[in-house]
Design a protein around this motif. Structure first.
Motif, PDB file in Angstrom:
ATOM      1  N   LYS A  88       0.837  -1.214   0.000  1.00 33.16           N
ATOM      2  CA  LYS A  88       0.000   0.000   0.000  1.00 33.16           C
ATOM      3  C   LYS A  88       0.866   1.257   0.000  1.00 33.16           C
ATOM      4  O   LYS A  88       0.573   2.230  -0.719  1.00 33.16           O
ATOM      5  CB  LYS A  88      -0.933   0.000   1.200  1.00 33.16           C
ATOM      6  CG  LYS A  88      -1.823   1.244   1.276  1.00 33.16           C
ATOM      7  CD  LYS A  88      -2.898   1.108   2.316  1.00 33.16           C
ATOM      8  CE  LYS A  88      -3.682   2.410   2.478  1.00 33.16           C
ATOM      9  NZ  LYS A  88      -4.225   2.905   1.204  1.00 33.16           N
ATOM     10  N   ALA A  89       1.947   1.258   0.787  1.00 31.51           N
ATOM     11  CA  ALA A  89       2.836   2.426   0.829  1.00 31.51           C
ATOM     12  C   ALA A  89       3.472   2.665  -0.536  1.00 31.51           C
ATOM     13  O   ALA A  89       3.596   3.817  -0.990  1.00 31.51           O
ATOM     14  CB  ALA A  89       3.902   2.230   1.893  1.00 31.51           C
ATOM     15  N   LEU A  90       3.885   1.608  -1.215  1.00 32.30           N
ATOM     16  CA  LEU A  90       4.475   1.748  -2.553  1.00 32.30           C
ATOM     17  C   LEU A  90       3.453   2.296  -3.542  1.00 32.30           C
ATOM     18  O   LEU A  90       3.757   3.194  -4.339  1.00 32.30           O
ATOM     19  CB  LEU A  90       5.011   0.396  -3.028  1.00 32.30           C
ATOM     20  CG  LEU A  90       6.179  -0.197  -2.213  1.00 32.30           C
ATOM     21  CD1 LEU A  90       6.508  -1.606  -2.697  1.00 32.30           C
ATOM     22  CD2 LEU A  90       7.419   0.698  -2.312  1.00 32.30           C
ATOM     23  N   ILE A 108      15.742  -4.030   1.746  1.00 31.25           N
ATOM     24  CA  ILE A 108      15.038  -5.103   2.447  1.00 31.25           C
ATOM     25  C   ILE A 108      14.529  -4.554   3.777  1.00 31.25           C
ATOM     26  O   ILE A 108      15.307  -4.050   4.593  1.00 31.25           O
ATOM     27  CB  ILE A 108      15.949  -6.314   2.695  1.00 31.25           C
ATOM     28  CG1 ILE A 108      16.385  -6.941   1.364  1.00 31.25           C
ATOM     29  CG2 ILE A 108      15.223  -7.357   3.550  1.00 31.25           C
ATOM     30  CD1 ILE A 108      17.361  -8.083   1.518  1.00 31.25           C
ATOM     31  N   PHE A 109      13.230  -4.647   3.976  1.00 39.70           N
ATOM     32  CA  PHE A 109      12.636  -4.248   5.247  1.00 39.70           C
ATOM     33  C   PHE A 109      12.543  -5.487   6.141  1.00 39.70           C
ATOM     34  O   PHE A 109      11.945  -6.500   5.762  1.00 39.70           O
ATOM     35  CB  PHE A 109      11.230  -3.668   5.027  1.00 39.70           C
ATOM     36  CG  PHE A 109      11.221  -2.391   4.248  1.00 39.70           C
ATOM     37  CD1 PHE A 109      11.563  -1.188   4.860  1.00 39.70           C
ATOM     38  CD2 PHE A 109      10.883  -2.377   2.907  1.00 39.70           C
ATOM     39  CE1 PHE A 109      11.553  -0.003   4.149  1.00 39.70           C
ATOM     40  CE2 PHE A 109      10.870  -1.205   2.192  1.00 39.70           C
ATOM     41  CZ  PHE A 109      11.214  -0.005   2.805  1.00 39.70           C
ATOM     42  N   ASP A 118       3.916   2.153   7.732  1.00 41.14           N
ATOM     43  CA  ASP A 118       4.703   3.216   8.368  1.00 41.14           C
ATOM     44  C   ASP A 118       6.196   3.030   8.124  1.00 41.14           C
ATOM     45  O   ASP A 118       6.920   4.002   7.853  1.00 41.14           O
ATOM     46  CB  ASP A 118       4.417   3.250   9.869  1.00 41.14           C
ATOM     47  CG  ASP A 118       2.995   3.704  10.183  1.00 41.14           C
ATOM     48  OD1 ASP A 118       2.337   4.252   9.275  1.00 41.14           O
ATOM     49  OD2 ASP A 118       2.550   3.490  11.333  1.00 41.14           O
ATOM     50  N   SER A 119       6.684   1.812   8.224  1.00 42.98           N
ATOM     51  CA  SER A 119       8.117   1.558   8.028  1.00 42.98           C
ATOM     52  C   SER A 119       8.537   1.846   6.598  1.00 42.98           C
ATOM     53  O   SER A 119       9.642   2.362   6.353  1.00 42.98           O
ATOM     54  CB  SER A 119       8.439   0.104   8.384  1.00 42.98           C
ATOM     55  OG  SER A 119       8.144  -0.164   9.730  1.00 42.98           O
TER      56      SER A 119
END
Length: 766
Positions: free
Chosen positions: A41-43, A273-274, A298-299
């Motif tokens: 979603k963030a991307l 890499i998260f 958030d990250s």
């Protein structure tokens, strides 16, 4: 010339920007993998394209949903849905239980199927089939058919032609190698990738038995690099480092035996890499969707500017929405026509097709779902793995059913361990055969202080337009009743009343919609009660009084049933109505006149019974059960008060009340009502409270000559039962710690423990 060089240079730069490819790699990790949705979603919110997606286990589920065109919002909706909870945990909802095939309840907690192969007369190979999975696959199999079949058809079975090219990882434990799945049935591929050993049943693909991909490659960056060669890789890894195995921790030992965690580091230009700290969540925390998605979102947002520096390509939300709509517009309606069955012999295939009532017409997924769960309610069918294949000739999907038929012999072991006299051991064996017709024969034996049983039964099911069954039952059982609750270590070899029944019944039944069953039949039985009219006399001096009844019956019974378990239900409902006509002779032989002629009386009467039991969810943790029961009998008073009391219908709504003889809760005509406030701590542990009010319309009292007579009706002579119990319940085991109070009894207060299942066979008179 300089202008031409400038134009060519700009065109090359533009081409390199817009051809930049981004790959997303998602690790396994159970429910913790829902973090991946937040990353996606963030991307998307920042217009970062995702051109390829690779996942393992839970990462494969999220990756596959993205690959078939689901948005992050749609993924969250699915993962928060009741349907996802049911198929991930193997739970059938009430509407998916077909009561018609329900066998008579038995106190079994271990069922062991056996297959045998007779090579020659002196060589018989017998193999026990021990279950390999904890979670049932019934829900998951049809869920994956519905979710992935249309996308598989659009791609032609080539995962590069999905909305986003996709790979998922599985493990071949025979070759000890990781397997990257790139084509075939998308549902099968995802199913294998998440087949955690001992939790979900694995399936075969291309003759390979494949299990969870995380066993050998839980974070498949290498597959992304080798299969797609993207310009930039974004990884989302939720799996924590393996801990050193501990001597008393089987989970840590299993993890170290099976898991081969891959570690990758990427340079800033290669990708990012998260790695998420999800230690406070467990593998089954699927209720924490919002928290985990927010963590991923958030990250990723925090690191977004650096990602944008490396990725010049952009894809707006509006463009993505249109691309998804275009891809889904290619989906064909999920309607079926031809049915092909494998894994069963010709007669078994004929039985299944007759039950499906196919007749070469098209049918929807909803119509098939109903029939699918009907078939799986039959204990003779172990599993059905459905697949879909598009048929261009008729414009519908072919339905491919891989059927796993249950072993022909099943051994049953169970019983109950109690703090009182209701300790029971149960053993049974069933022989079942599925051919043109389905047949099951069962022998049961139960032994204990309060109940003993020997029984045989046989049932033939006919899959006609209106399915029906014919059943024959033979039962010999004995109830030894005590007027007060006694501890198991008490000297209780003597009983207050002993009731014996020997009977046979022939019946036939038909389904009534999905949840109902109508059964009618005839029967003949010999019932014998032993007791003492005068308890002040010792048994050794006078012996026992005896009442014997030779009875024939014709009956009709309707049941509508969805409750989740027979012993301690907390969900569903049950309606039970029966009508019996009985006729025969009663004989009374007093203890003091064993050698003289007995007294004989002819009798005919009507017996009606109705029961209602319903459980209503009120909030997340609170359930309210509502109960009602009524009995009406035209039977006259018998030869003496005690014989009448023993033969009267008993109100026994709780497990404990079924094991004690309480004269205050017996009457030929009565009505009863109850409420059951239940507090649910989790899916297996709950506090069950029960309060019942019993109203006898014709209470019987003892006369001076032991004859008995009816009292006049009075609301002041009603009774109640109150009970509270902590219950731990699974489909295979139950444990209950209870305390109860009767308004009238020799022991009004009782406390005890039950481990297992305390279930008695139906009596001759309902």
């Amino acid at each position: 010339m300089r202008n031409l060089f400038t134009i060519l240079f700009v065109m090359c730069c533009v081409k390199s920007v817009w051809s930049q490819q981004v790959g997303l790699v998602l690790s396994g990790g159970g429910a913790k993998g829902m973090v991946h949705i937040g990353v996606i979603k963030a991307l998307e919110d920042n217009d970062i394209p995702i051109d390829y997606v690779v996942g393992t286990s839970m990462g494969a589920i999220v990756a596959s949903m993205y690959a078939i065109g689901m948005s992050p919002e749609e993924m969250v909706t699915m993962l928060k849905s009741d349907s996802f909870h049911r198929w991930s945990m193997g739970i059938l909802e009430a509407g998916e239980k077909y009561f018609y095939f329900n066998r008579d309840p038995r106190p079994s907690f271990i069922d062991i199927p056996f297959r045998f192969n007779i090579k020659r007369l002196d060589s018989i190979d017998i193999q026990a089939e021990i279950p390999t999975n904890i979670v049932s696959s019934k829900q998951m199999n049809i869920a994956f058919l519905e979710i992935f079949s249309q996308a598989t058809e659009v791609s032609g079975g080539n995962f590069d032609r999905l909305f986003v090219p996709f790979r998922c990882l599985a493990s071949n434990v025979y070759t000890k190698k990781s397997v990257a799945l790139a084509d075939g049935s998308l549902g099968d591929a995802v199913r294998t990738s998440m087949s955690i050993p001992l939790v979900y049943k694995p399936i075969e693909i291309d003759s390979q038995l494949l299990l969870d991909g995380g066993l050998y490659n839980n974070f498949p960056v290498d597959v992304m690099e080798s299969d797609f060669k993207p310009d930039y890789i974004i990884g989302s890894d939720v799996y924590k480092e393996l801990e050193k195995p501990k001597a008393n921790d089987i989970a840590s030992q299993m993890a170290n035996m099976f898991m081969n965690v891959q570690h990758y580091d990427l340079s800033e230009k290669q990708g990012v890499i998260f790695r998420f700290d999800t230690r406070k969540y467990n593998m089954l925390d699927f209720s924490k969707v919002d928290e985990l998605v927010k963590m991923g979102y958030d990250s990723t947002v925090v690191y977004m500017e650096k990602i944008k520096e490396q990725i010049a390509a952009r894809r707006t939300v509006a463009e993505l929405t249109q691309m998804r709509a275009d891809f889904k517009a290619k989906f064909k309606p999920l309607e079926f026509q031809n049915i092909y069955i494998t894994g069963a012999d010709e007669n078994q295939r004929r039985y299944i097709k007759r039950f499906l009532q196919h007749e070469n017409r098209s049918f929807t997924i909803d119509e098939f779902r109903k029939k699918y769960f009907m078939l799986l309610s039959d204990s003779r069918i172990k599993e059905i793995l459905p697949r879909a294949r598009f048929n261009a000739e008729n414009g519908n999907f072919d339905l491919l059913l891989n059927v796993d038929v249950q072993a022909p012999i099943v051994a049953h072991v169970g019983g109950n361990v109690s703090s009182s006299t209701s300790n029971e051991a149960y053993f049974g064996v069933s022989f079942q055969r599925l051919a043109n017709y389905a047949f099951t024969a069962t022998a049961d034996a139960e032994f204990g202080k309060c109940y003993n049983l020997l029984g045989v039964s046989g049932r033939i099911d006919v899959p006609a337009y209106l399915p029906f069954y014919v059943k024959m039952t033979g039962v010999a059982h004995r109830f030894s009743f005590f007027e007060e609750s006694r501890w198991f270590y008490d000297d209780n070899t003597s009983f207050d009343f002993d009731s014996n029944e020997l009977f046979a019944k022939l019946s036939a039944g038909v389904p009534v919609a999905m949840r109902g069953r109508l059964e009618g039949g005839i029967g003949y039985g010999r019932l014998t009660d032993y007791y003492r009219l005068n308890k002040r006399s010792s048994t050794s001096d006078t012996g026992e009084d005896e009442s014997r009844y030779n009875l024939a019956t014709a009956y009709l019974r309707y049941e509508n049933y969805t409750i989740d378990n027979i012993s301690f239900p907390i969900a569903g409902y049950r309606y039970d109505f029966s009508a019996q006509i009985l006729t025969g002779n009663q004989y009374f032989t007093p203890a003091s006149a064993k050698s003289t002629a007995t007294e004989r009386i002819n009798e005919t009467w009507l017996q009606l019974h109705a029961q209602y039991d319903n459980y209503i969810n009120i909030g997340k943790r609170f359930i309210l059960g509502v109960f009602g029961e009524a009995e009406f009998s035209t039977r006259k008073l018998l030869s003496n008060y005690t014989a009448t009391l023993i033969q009267m219908p008993a109100f026994a709504p709780t497990t404990h009340s079924k094991t004690v003889f309480n004269s205050a809760f017996r009457a030929n005509h009565y009505a009863a009502a109850g409420i059951k406030p239940i507090i649910k701590f989790n899916d297996k542990l709950y506090l069950r409270n029960e309060l019942y009010w019993f109203v006898p319309f014709k209470r019987t009292e003892r006369t001076a000559d032991e004859a008995g007579k009816y009292e006049s009706f009075s609301l002041k002579k009603t009774e109640y039962i109150a009970e509270s119990s902590f219950v731990f319940y699974t489909q295979r085991f139950s444990a209950a710690l209870f305390v109860n109070k009767y308004s009238h009894a020799v022991s009004t207060w009782n406390i005890g423990v039950n481990l297992g299942f305390l279930i008695f066979n139906d009596r001759f008179i309902y």
